[in-house]
Motif scaffolding. Sequence first.
Motif, short mmCIF file in Angstrom:
data_model
loop_
_atom_site.label_atom_id
_atom_site.label_comp_id
_atom_site.label_asym_id
_atom_site.label_seq_id
_atom_site.Cartn_x
_atom_site.Cartn_y
_atom_site.Cartn_z
N LEU A 85 58.21 55.07 -18.02
CA LEU A 85 56.84 54.96 -17.60
C LEU A 85 55.97 55.49 -18.87
CD1 LEU A 85 54.64 54.24 -15.74
CD2 LEU A 85 54.74 56.37 -14.53
N ARG A 86 55.07 54.74 -19.52
CA ARG A 86 54.42 55.18 -20.52
C ARG A 86 52.82 55.24 -20.22
NH1 ARG A 86 58.45 52.37 -22.94
NH2 ARG A 86 59.55 53.20 -24.99
N LEU A 87 52.42 56.27 -20.39
CA LEU A 87 51.04 56.79 -19.82
C LEU A 87 50.15 57.48 -20.79
CD1 LEU A 87 51.54 57.86 -16.05
CD2 LEU A 87 51.03 55.54 -16.94
N ALA A 88 48.95 56.98 -21.00
CA ALA A 88 47.98 57.74 -21.92
C ALA A 88 46.90 58.13 -21.38
CB ALA A 88 47.46 56.60 -22.97
N TYR A 89 45.94 59.09 -21.67
CA TYR A 89 44.56 59.77 -21.24
C TYR A 89 43.93 60.29 -22.15
CZ TYR A 89 47.18 63.91 -22.00
OH TYR A 89 47.86 65.07 -22.94
N CYS A 90 42.60 60.56 -21.73
CA CYS A 90 41.65 61.03 -22.77
C CYS A 90 40.50 61.62 -21.91
CB CYS A 90 41.04 60.27 -23.51
SG CYS A 90 39.82 61.01 -24.92
N ILE B 12 45.52 68.20 -19.01
CA ILE B 12 45.41 67.00 -18.36
C ILE B 12 46.91 66.73 -18.00
CG2 ILE B 12 44.91 64.52 -18.35
CD1 ILE B 12 42.48 65.13 -19.89
N THR B 13 47.98 67.10 -18.82
CA THR B 13 49.43 66.79 -18.29
C THR B 13 49.95 66.96 -17.08
OG1 THR B 13 49.73 67.60 -20.98
CG2 THR B 13 51.76 67.09 -19.35
N PRO B 14 49.46 67.97 -16.53
CA PRO B 14 49.99 68.14 -15.02
C PRO B 14 49.47 67.08 -14.15
CG PRO B 14 49.28 70.32 -15.91
CD PRO B 14 48.88 69.28 -17.03
N GLN B 15 48.36 66.73 -14.31
CA GLN B 15 47.50 65.68 -13.56
C GLN B 15 48.38 64.43 -13.89
OE1 GLN B 15 43.18 66.25 -15.07
NE2 GLN B 15 43.00 66.23 -12.69
#
Length: 376
Positions: free
Chosen positions: A102-107, A83-86
Amino acid sequence: MTRPTDLLPEGLEDRLPASAARITTAMRACLDVLHRHGYERVRPPLLEFERSLASRMQGIRTQAMFRFVDPASLRTLALRSDITPQVGRIAATSMKAAPRPLRLAYCGETALIRASQLDPARERLQLGAELVGADTIAAASEIAMVAIEALQAAGLTGISVDFTLPDLVDTLAERDGDTDPDQIEAIRRELDTKDAGGLRDAGGEAYLPLLYAAGPFDRALADLRAFDAGGALGTRLDGLEAIAARIAAVHGDAVRLTLDPTERYGFEYQTWFGFTLYAEGLRGAAGRGGTYRIGGSEEAATGFSLYVDHLAEAAPEAERGRAIYLPLGHDVEAAARLRAEGWRTLAQLGEGEDAAALGCTHVLEGAGVKELEQDR
């Protein structure tokens, strides 16, 4: 009886209630940590154009992804394996004008065509954080410490962090004036396998000390400084020492720090700093992170990824909570009140049900709750 049509493909598995509950609990705990540290969650799509995924991170191999032609655009789509490239694409496009850092999180779910021998799973739940627009000691320290805190929140213990320098060979080759790409790749390969004889045969005898500059952080760092007589690695080593000092100041001996400067597995696109997370009772790594550049914008970023379904294997068993059996004709207002208080409820659907076998510990009688008698 299991029929052939019921079998799952290699590397894929069902998660039954206990396992699914453990994964969900660990996921929520990790996401809560990221939220408290100011990381805002984004949700990229499961599929993207293959070309877009391949262009955002150096070293991404779309051959490892499931690919097929989109009937709408007639272009090749890829099912994400990372998911990192996205998140990099989002930072470089939709959130290009957002304030930095910029602080972003994902799962989300990821899939691979083939798994490695070290990790046979072909479907993984990837969770992580990306700090975009900063390539500093402070940014790298924050990411490493947030990753440690996330593992602790998920209930893991015996955590260790293994630092590495992903671009080490390139830096040393540039220092020494080595320009033969085939020889440099051969040196990388022999360092990966820790083969001293093969390293000599590849013309990398000067790199032999790197094979032994690994282990407990302080000793390995001292060995690396002794090896780096010309000072080409000075800035990087100072950075590693500063990051390790910040982690030690917060966690002391509770988090073990090691250094393996030539480790490259899982660091396909990282630049000067990388780290691998381990935990007690867990086979293989709990996660990885490091610094990198977003393809296209070349903006600096630092991040980490955890594979929650894997790390949940070592997490504590999720608590099922108290469950109340609701008999036929029960008081619906009382049941709603109990759910609002945090109880789980299971409503009776027919005669002959066994409340205890269904996992209930109590039964609703009128507006009151009665504990079920358990078989001794």
